[in-house]
Write a protein that holds these residues in place. Structure first.
Motif, mmCIF file in Angstrom:
data_model
loop_
_atom_site.group_PDB
_atom_site.id
_atom_site.type_symbol
_atom_site.label_atom_id
_atom_site.label_comp_id
_atom_site.label_asym_id
_atom_site.label_seq_id
_atom_site.Cartn_x
_atom_site.Cartn_y
_atom_site.Cartn_z
ATOM 1 N N ASP A 64 -1.743 8.218 0.853
ATOM 2 C CA ASP A 64 -0.888 9.030 0.160
ATOM 3 C C ASP A 64 0.267 8.425 -0.161
ATOM 4 N N MET A 65 0.257 6.903 0.123
ATOM 5 C CA MET A 65 1.231 5.919 -0.364
ATOM 6 C C MET A 65 1.449 5.802 -1.849
ATOM 7 N N THR A 66 2.616 5.741 -2.470
ATOM 8 C CA THR A 66 2.501 5.372 -3.777
ATOM 9 C C THR A 66 2.207 3.933 -4.167
ATOM 10 N N ALA A 67 1.833 3.664 -5.250
ATOM 11 C CA ALA A 67 1.891 2.418 -5.714
ATOM 12 C C ALA A 67 3.122 1.343 -5.229
ATOM 13 N N ALA A 68 4.265 1.985 -5.393
ATOM 14 C CA ALA A 68 5.642 1.230 -5.216
ATOM 15 C C ALA A 68 5.590 1.317 -3.787
ATOM 16 N N GLN A 69 5.165 2.362 -2.724
ATOM 17 C CA GLN A 69 5.227 2.058 -1.464
ATOM 18 C C GLN A 69 4.258 0.950 -0.823
ATOM 19 N N VAL A 70 3.059 0.908 -1.518
ATOM 20 C CA VAL A 70 1.989 -0.163 -1.216
ATOM 21 C C VAL A 70 2.595 -1.359 -1.509
ATOM 22 N N GLN A 71 3.537 -1.586 -2.482
ATOM 23 C CA GLN A 71 4.080 -2.969 -2.704
ATOM 24 C C GLN A 71 4.987 -3.373 -1.631
ATOM 25 N N HIS A 72 5.833 -2.392 -1.353
ATOM 26 C CA HIS A 72 6.654 -2.577 -0.331
ATOM 27 C C HIS A 72 6.082 -2.880 1.173
ATOM 28 N N LEU A 73 4.991 -2.239 1.462
ATOM 29 C CA LEU A 73 4.148 -2.613 2.548
ATOM 30 C C LEU A 73 3.599 -3.842 2.464
ATOM 31 N N VAL A 74 3.219 -4.459 1.234
ATOM 32 C CA VAL A 74 2.530 -5.757 0.985
ATOM 33 C C VAL A 74 3.604 -6.796 1.449
#
Length: 195
Positions: free
Chosen positions: A73-83
């Motif tokens: 349920d992560m957004t694309a922006a949250q995935v970028q932050h995770l990376v």
């Protein structure tokens, strides 16, 4: 919800055609989400070794298969932050063929996005090599790092009823964080890392 796909590649196509059926092989893996594939590789610098490619087009590898790992349920922006946060641990100069490779990264990212790690066979050969390291010629593999020299990785994955579990590679330090789930991803705690 966004699908999370583990893309697996052969690094040695001819050998893998024989060993794959025994549950081992020399593989590369990347995680596909939101039309981008993230993977990890080594270089000489003390910065992130995570890179992005088009899905199923990893350089220097032959695509083998895609494995649907679940959804996040992560957004694309949250995935970028995770990376970006994962890049603090997965630095190019920390890459280790047996102990911190692309498959470790892919499994860790799948775990953080879906709560499930990559299938064991993807990195089984590295695990076997660690166990049999003393029998392998020194020219084949780099020296192993002792557990005290390995950087600790701590990440969070969703668990039931609005909690997140902090997962560390050192099982004796595993703990449950009582922080509520929100739209913001929890940062990876790198404060205790020995990088």
């Amino acid at each position: 919800m966004a699908p999370v796909v583990l893309n697996v590649y052969d690094l040695t196509t001819q050998m893998n055609s024989w060993t794959y059926w025994c549950g081992v092989g020399v593989f590369h893996a990347g995680v596909e989400i939101y039309g981008i594939e993230y993977a990890y590789g080594g270089h000489d610098y003390d910065v992130s070794g995570i890179f992005a490619t088009r899905p199923r087009e990893a350089p220097g590898a032959a695509f083998r298969e895609s494995i649907h790992m679940g959804e996040t349920d992560m957004t694309a922006a949250q995935v970028q932050h995770l990376v970006q946060q994962m890049g603090h641990h997965y630095k190019g100069n920390k890459y280790h063929l047996l102990q911190l490779n692309c498959n470790h990264f892919a499994s860790d990212m799948c775990l953080q996005l879906t709560g499930k790690p990559a299938p064991p066979w993807v990195n089984r050969l590295a695990g076997l090599a660690v166990m049999l390291h003393c029998f392998l010629p020194g020219s084949w593999v780099p020296p192993l790092q002792t557990p005290s020299a390995m950087p600790e990785v701590q990440s969070s994955v969703p668990v039931a009823r609005g909690k997140r579990r902090a997962i560390t590679r050192d099982a004796s330090r595993q703990k449950l964080l009582d922080s509520p789930l929100s739209d913001e991803p929890l940062p990876i705690d790198m404060s205790s890392s020995r990088v």
